[in-house]
Design a protein around this motif. Structure first.
Motif, PDB file in Angstrom:
ATOM      1  N   ALA A  54       6.031  20.448  -1.742  1.00  0.00           N
ATOM      2  CA  ALA A  54       6.345  21.224  -3.008  1.00  0.00           C
ATOM      3  C   ALA A  54       6.986  22.469  -2.394  1.00  0.00           C
ATOM      4  N   ALA A  55       6.406  22.899  -1.420  1.00  0.00           N
ATOM      5  CA  ALA A  55       6.591  24.209  -0.636  1.00  0.00           C
ATOM      6  C   ALA A  55       7.652  24.340   0.370  1.00  0.00           C
ATOM      7  N   ASP A  56       8.605  25.346   0.426  1.00  0.00           N
ATOM      8  CA  ASP A  56       9.449  25.374   1.577  1.00  0.00           C
ATOM      9  C   ASP A  56       8.699  25.785   3.014  1.00  0.00           C
ATOM     10  N   VAL A  57       9.429  25.189   3.917  1.00  0.00           N
ATOM     11  CA  VAL A  57       8.910  25.404   5.236  1.00  0.00           C
ATOM     12  C   VAL A  57      10.134  25.883   6.091  1.00  0.00           C
ATOM     13  N   SER A  58       9.696  26.813   6.929  1.00  0.00           N
ATOM     14  CA  SER A  58      10.660  27.646   7.900  1.00  0.00           C
ATOM     15  C   SER A  58      10.768  26.907   9.163  1.00  0.00           C
ATOM     16  N   LEU A  59      11.942  26.240   9.517  1.00  0.00           N
ATOM     17  CA  LEU A  59      12.269  25.398  10.778  1.00  0.00           C
ATOM     18  C   LEU A  59      12.863  26.329  11.721  1.00  0.00           C
ATOM     19  N   THR A  60      13.082  26.092  12.864  1.00  0.00           N
ATOM     20  CA  THR A  60      13.771  26.518  13.981  1.00  0.00           C
ATOM     21  C   THR A  60      14.787  25.488  14.287  1.00  0.00           C
ATOM     22  N   LEU A  61      16.081  25.617  14.388  1.00  0.00           N
ATOM     23  CA  LEU A  61      16.855  24.429  14.923  1.00  0.00           C
ATOM     24  C   LEU A  61      17.658  25.111  15.939  1.00  0.00           C
ATOM     25  N   THR A  62      18.049  24.079  16.832  1.00  0.00           N
ATOM     26  CA  THR A  62      18.653  24.352  18.208  1.00  0.00           C
ATOM     27  C   THR A  62      20.147  23.764  17.676  1.00  0.00           C
ATOM     28  N   ALA A  63      21.313  24.381  18.290  1.00  0.00           N
ATOM     29  CA  ALA A  63      22.659  23.922  17.815  1.00  0.00           C
ATOM     30  C   ALA A  63      22.990  22.420  18.454  1.00  0.00           C
ATOM     31  N   GLY A  64      23.738  21.407  17.776  1.00  0.00           N
ATOM     32  CA  GLY A  64      24.010  20.538  18.188  1.00  0.00           C
ATOM     33  C   GLY A  64      23.058  19.400  18.450  1.00  0.00           C
ATOM     34  N   VAL A  65      21.673  19.560  17.849  1.00  0.00           N
ATOM     35  CA  VAL A  65      20.537  18.506  17.896  1.00  0.00           C
ATOM     36  C   VAL A  65      20.395  17.833  16.333  1.00  0.00           C
ATOM     37  N   VAL A  66      20.553  16.481  16.299  1.00  0.00           N
ATOM     38  CA  VAL A  66      20.288  15.890  15.053  1.00  0.00           C
ATOM     39  C   VAL A  66      18.830  15.974  14.785  1.00  0.00           C
ATOM     40  N   SER A  70      14.020  14.353   6.574  1.00  0.00           N
ATOM     41  CA  SER A  70      14.570  14.214   4.749  1.00  0.00           C
ATOM     42  C   SER A  70      14.094  15.470   4.142  1.00  0.00           C
ATOM     43  N   ILE A  71      15.300  16.173   3.866  1.00  0.00           N
ATOM     44  CA  ILE A  71      15.073  17.299   2.967  1.00  0.00           C
ATOM     45  C   ILE A  71      16.066  17.268   1.831  1.00  0.00           C
ATOM     46  N   VAL A  72      15.411  18.129   0.781  1.00  0.00           N
ATOM     47  CA  VAL A  72      16.543  18.163  -0.494  1.00  0.00           C
ATOM     48  C   VAL A  72      16.968  19.364  -0.806  1.00  0.00           C
ATOM     49  N   ALA A  73      16.630  20.609  -0.078  1.00  0.00           N
ATOM     50  CA  ALA A  73      17.082  21.697  -0.263  1.00  0.00           C
ATOM     51  C   ALA A  73      17.073  22.675   1.049  1.00  0.00           C
ATOM     52  N   VAL A  74      17.985  23.542   1.020  1.00  0.00           N
ATOM     53  CA  VAL A  74      18.115  24.701   2.205  1.00  0.00           C
ATOM     54  C   VAL A  74      18.216  25.950   1.352  1.00  0.00           C
ATOM     55  N   ARG A  75      17.321  26.835   1.565  1.00  0.00           N
ATOM     56  CA  ARG A  75      17.253  27.991   0.673  1.00  0.00           C
ATOM     57  C   ARG A  75      18.199  29.150   1.462  1.00  0.00           C
ATOM     58  N   ILE A  76      18.843  30.080   0.894  1.00  0.00           N
ATOM     59  CA  ILE A  76      19.534  31.029   1.509  1.00  0.00           C
ATOM     60  C   ILE A  76      18.674  32.011   1.905  1.00  0.00           C
ATOM     61  N   ALA A  77      17.755  32.577   1.412  1.00  0.00           N
ATOM     62  CA  ALA A  77      16.741  33.564   1.881  1.00  0.00           C
ATOM     63  C   ALA A  77      15.957  32.684   3.085  1.00  0.00           C
ATOM     64  N   GLY A  78      15.818  33.344   4.228  1.00  0.00           N
ATOM     65  CA  GLY A  78      15.071  32.662   5.279  1.00  0.00           C
ATOM     66  C   GLY A  78      16.072  31.813   6.220  1.00  0.00           C
ATOM     67  N   THR A  79      17.346  31.522   5.873  1.00  0.00           N
ATOM     68  CA  THR A  79      18.201  30.662   6.612  1.00  0.00           C
ATOM     69  C   THR A  79      19.230  31.573   7.590  1.00  0.00           C
ATOM     70  N   SER A  80      19.332  31.242   8.704  1.00  0.00           N
ATOM     71  CA  SER A  80      20.249  32.140   9.575  1.00  0.00           C
ATOM     72  C   SER A  80      21.020  31.013  10.370  1.00  0.00           C
ATOM     73  N   ALA A  81      20.437  29.684  10.479  1.00  0.00           N
ATOM     74  CA  ALA A  81      21.249  28.828  11.220  1.00  0.00           C
ATOM     75  C   ALA A  81      22.624  28.671  10.482  1.00  0.00           C
ATOM     76  N   THR A  82      23.783  28.411  11.172  1.00  0.00           N
ATOM     77  CA  THR A  82      24.968  28.153  10.530  1.00  0.00           C
ATOM     78  C   THR A  82      25.824  26.842  10.706  1.00  0.00           C
ATOM     79  N   GLY A  83      26.670  26.288  10.120  1.00  0.00           N
ATOM     80  CA  GLY A  83      27.230  25.113  10.101  1.00  0.00           C
ATOM     81  C   GLY A  83      26.300  23.856   9.979  1.00  0.00           C
ATOM     82  N   LEU A  84      25.593  24.173   8.733  1.00  0.00           N
ATOM     83  CA  LEU A  84      24.538  23.036   8.719  1.00  0.00           C
ATOM     84  C   LEU A  84      25.310  21.757   8.102  1.00  0.00           C
ATOM     85  N   VAL A  85      24.675  20.552   8.453  1.00  0.00           N
ATOM     86  CA  VAL A  85      25.328  19.407   8.144  1.00  0.00           C
ATOM     87  C   VAL A  85      24.010  18.417   7.759  1.00  0.00           C
TER      88      VAL A  85
END
Length: 88
Positions: A54-66, A70-85
């Motif tokens: 139910a709750a949103d979780v903050s994750l740190t992602l490295t570019a180019g890693v798959v 299994s997520i259903v939403a990415v919130r604009i607040a708290g997101t700094s990663a770009t080029g999300l696929v």
């Protein structure tokens, strides 16, 4: 509410390769079909909602890693990663 993924998580097809990909645009409230994986082209954090929580979780992602998330939403607040696929 997010649409159901047409491939059941209990199916062996869930373990195979993704068959499609779409860009993710972070949004305050929008949801999407549960992903089979995600990737970013610009490293950073995302505020994500997993398909089984139910709750949103903050994750740190490295570019180019798959990431096999299994997520259903990415919130604009708290997101700094770009080029999300999202992979399906």
């Amino acid at each position: 509410m997010a649409a159901a993924n047409p491939i059941s998580k209990s199916s062996t097809a869930w373990l195979g390769p993704a068959s499609g990909a779409v860009a993710i645009t972070p949004d305050a409230t929008a949801t999407f079909m549960p992903t089979r994986g995600i990737m970013c082209s610009g490293a950073g954090t995302i505020a994500a909602k997993f398909s089984d929580t139910a709750a949103d979780v903050s994750l740190t992602l490295t570019a180019g890693v798959v990431y096999p998330f299994s997520i259903v939403a990415v919130r604009i607040a708290g997101t700094s990663a770009t080029g999300l696929v999202a992979f399906y």
